[in-house]
Enzyme design. Structure first.
Site, PDB file in Angstrom:
ATOM      1  N   SER A   1     -52.024 -66.153 -34.774  1.00  0.00           N
ATOM      2  CA  SER A   1     -51.649 -65.582 -33.474  1.00  0.00           C
ATOM      3  C   SER A   1     -51.490 -66.631 -32.374  1.00  0.00           C
ATOM      4  O   SER A   1     -52.265 -66.683 -31.408  1.00  0.00           O
ATOM      5  CB  SER A   1     -52.657 -64.508 -33.096  1.00  0.00           C
TER       6      SER A   1
ATOM      7  N   ARG B   1     -46.727 -74.031 -29.401  1.00  0.00           N
ATOM      8  CA  ARG B   1     -47.858 -74.601 -28.653  1.00  0.00           C
ATOM      9  C   ARG B   1     -49.123 -73.855 -29.031  1.00  0.00           C
ATOM     10  O   ARG B   1     -49.085 -72.661 -29.353  1.00  0.00           O
ATOM     11  CB  ARG B   1     -47.625 -74.481 -27.142  1.00  0.00           C
TER      12      ARG B   1
ATOM     13  N   ASP C   1     -50.823 -61.311 -34.455  1.00  0.00           N
ATOM     14  CA  ASP C   1     -51.657 -60.094 -34.365  1.00  0.00           C
ATOM     15  C   ASP C   1     -50.919 -58.922 -33.710  1.00  0.00           C
ATOM     16  O   ASP C   1     -51.092 -57.767 -34.113  1.00  0.00           O
ATOM     17  CB  ASP C   1     -52.992 -60.380 -33.653  1.00  0.00           C
TER      18      ASP C   1
END
Ligand code: BGC
Length: 496
Positions: free
Chosen positions: A176, A191, A229
């Site tokens: 996630s 990132r 998620d």
């Protein structure tokens, strides 16, 4: 010293027992405390800073909508709007056994999910807490740790006869963090978020890295799909509640996913996907207003959090909303009042001056304290920070917690409203599956989102209803793996 009359104890979410005390009188500890009036004056100042008017919210929604559109139009935008290659909704008839690995913001979870069809499933799982050091370790070492935990989990399930020896199970990997995906079993980390900083991972395909670790530890599992998620939550929630159109996570981080028409995603037109096909979009909305900071009402505390974080400028929306930061916002306000000589004069304040020492769970406990004397708040300050408080101060802290958390919920409503408005969901209404510690545990968070939606849309806002979602990172990930297997077996977009 305060005279103490009795004691109670409270169990914290972490399982720790927190003793708290009653006092015979408020200002009898001999320490200089701020007066009730002075605290009320300060509160007014913070109210002005943290309150979002409906008008301001509507302006945020409009800017948010533009960012979502831009993310769909072009690659590499601030809100990346990632096509996940999860095509359409589950039928509810997906079956089979799947492994799921969920590298979350706080824990690593490994699961064995058996989908039984008709929206039913069984799950067994193990959870491992991630240390702050692990979050900064070399990426390959982090994935090695995931592989080792999975291996131990599989071995114990082989021992108990749940998994057959020599069986290679398909695996859904819930990772996630924003990843640019070219196909469902690929994802280049754009990132790190949520305080992670593992080197040698940004710019790399995390599926390839995880496969390498699985091979190194001879783990009998084949990564079929990489999901976030939110995408998992969208799919799992729809599996059990077909009215679901949007999924959100409000936890350590925050994000949303929804289903988009392929024809309305200009940046992937060259892939030749049927324009009427539907694809789940992982918005990665935590990045909204990053770098430019033009649209969100940031206070100086938000700016300090941003500038002292390991990722300055990034995840601007998330830093105002998610559980990782709310406690820190309140702590910074307390420190400001200590510096101004308003709070805790004559007391040793070093514990509360430690960055991130004020857990968001404390805000939640402070708001839910049922006692007139605010015993829970006495306990938090005395037990964790060795600080004495008066009732006026405790009432002030509780009011501050409410301001910070209410702003988070109202900004969350702005994000949901942007998707609702972009997709024209208002007329027919829609269900929003939501998960994460903030949504599940913070008192009144959902109600404040709903109130925010009505402030934005008026009465019609009532048609947008959030509910506690199904476990996206475990069940959702398994369903996505099942859907992917079925799609590829049927030869539909086999290379995506
Ligand atoms: C990540 C998202 C994730 C969200 C909630 C954010 O920091 O970038 O990928 O969905 O946290 O866990």
């Amino acid at each position: 010293m305060a005279s103490r009359r009795g004691s109670t104890s409270v169990i914290l979410p972490s399982g720790q027992t927190l003793p708290s005390y009653t006092r015979s009188s408020e200002d009898d500890d001999g320490l200089p405390h701020a007066t009730k009036k002075k605290m009320a004056d300060h509160l007014r100042k913070y109210e002005a800073l943290f309150t979002l008017t409906p008008q301001r919210m509507r302006i945020v929604v409009e800017a948010f909508k533009e960012s979502l559109e831009l993310g769909l139009a072009k690659h590499g935008q601030v809100v990346p709007m990632i096509p996940t290659y999860v095509f359409g909704w589950p039928t509810g008839q997906e079956t089979g056994s799947y492994l799921a690995v969920d590298l979350g913001g706080t824990n690593l979870r490994v699961c064995l999910v058996t989908l039984q069809g008709d929206g039913k499933f069984e799950i067994t799982q193990s959870k491992y807490r991630l240390t702050e050091e692990q979050k900064q370790e070399d990426g390959q070492i982090l994935f090695d740790f995931c592989a080792e935990c999975l291996k131990a989990f599989i071995d114990s399930n082989i021992e108990s006869g749940v998994i057959e020896k020599d069986q290679v199970l398909p695996l859904g990997f819930t990772f996630s963090y924003p990843c640019a995906q070219e196909r469902i079993d690929h994802g280049v980390l754009i990132r790190w978020t949520k305080g992670f900083g593992s080197p040698n991972t940004e710019g790399h395909d995390v599926v390839a890295m995880f496969r390498k670790s699985l091979a190194k530890h001879s783990v009998p599992a084949e990564v079929v799909a990489l999901t976030c998620d939110t995408t998992g939550t969208l799919i799992a929630s729809h599996y059990v509640n077909p009215k679901t159109r949007i999924a959100c996570i409000f936890g350590t981080g925050c994000n949303a996913a929804y289903m988009e028409r392929a024809g309305d995603i200009p940046k992937i037109q060259e892939l030749g996907i049927d324009p009427n096909a539907e694809i789940a979009i992982n918005c990665e909305w935590g990045a909204f207003d990053s770098f430019e900071h033009e649209n969100l009402p940031r206070t100086k505390y938000d700016i300090i959090i941003d500038e002292t974080s390991n990722k300055p400028g990034e995840q601007a929306f998330e830093k105002l909303i998610s559980g990782r930061y709310l406690g820190e916002i309140l702590r910074l306000i307390i420190c400001e009042l200590i510096d101004e000589g308003v709070l805790f004069l004559g007391q040793n304040t070093y514990k509360v001056e430690i960055a991130y020492s004020f857990d968001t769970a404390f805000l939640s406990l402070m708001e839910s304290d049922p006692t007139d004397e605010l015993l829970m708040i006495i306990g938090i300050f005395s037990h964790f920070f060795a600080l004495e408080t008066t009732l006026a101060e405790r009432q002030f802290f509780r009011a501050l917690a409410k301001l910070v958390a209410r702003r988070a919920a109202r900004l969350s409503a702005c994000g949901i409203a942007a998707i609702v408005s972009k997709m024209n969901y208002l007329e027919d209404g829609c269900a929003v599956g939501a998960d994460g510690s903030l949504y599940n545990k913070y008192p009144g968070f959902a109600e404040r989102i709903h109130e925010g939606l009505q402030d934005i849309f008026g009465e019609k806002g009532k048609t947008i209803v959030t509910y506690h979602a199904e476990d996206g990172s475990g069940i959702g990930s398994a369903i996505v793996a099942a859907m992917t297997k079925a799609r590829r077996d049927a030869g539909l977009y086999p290379t995506l």
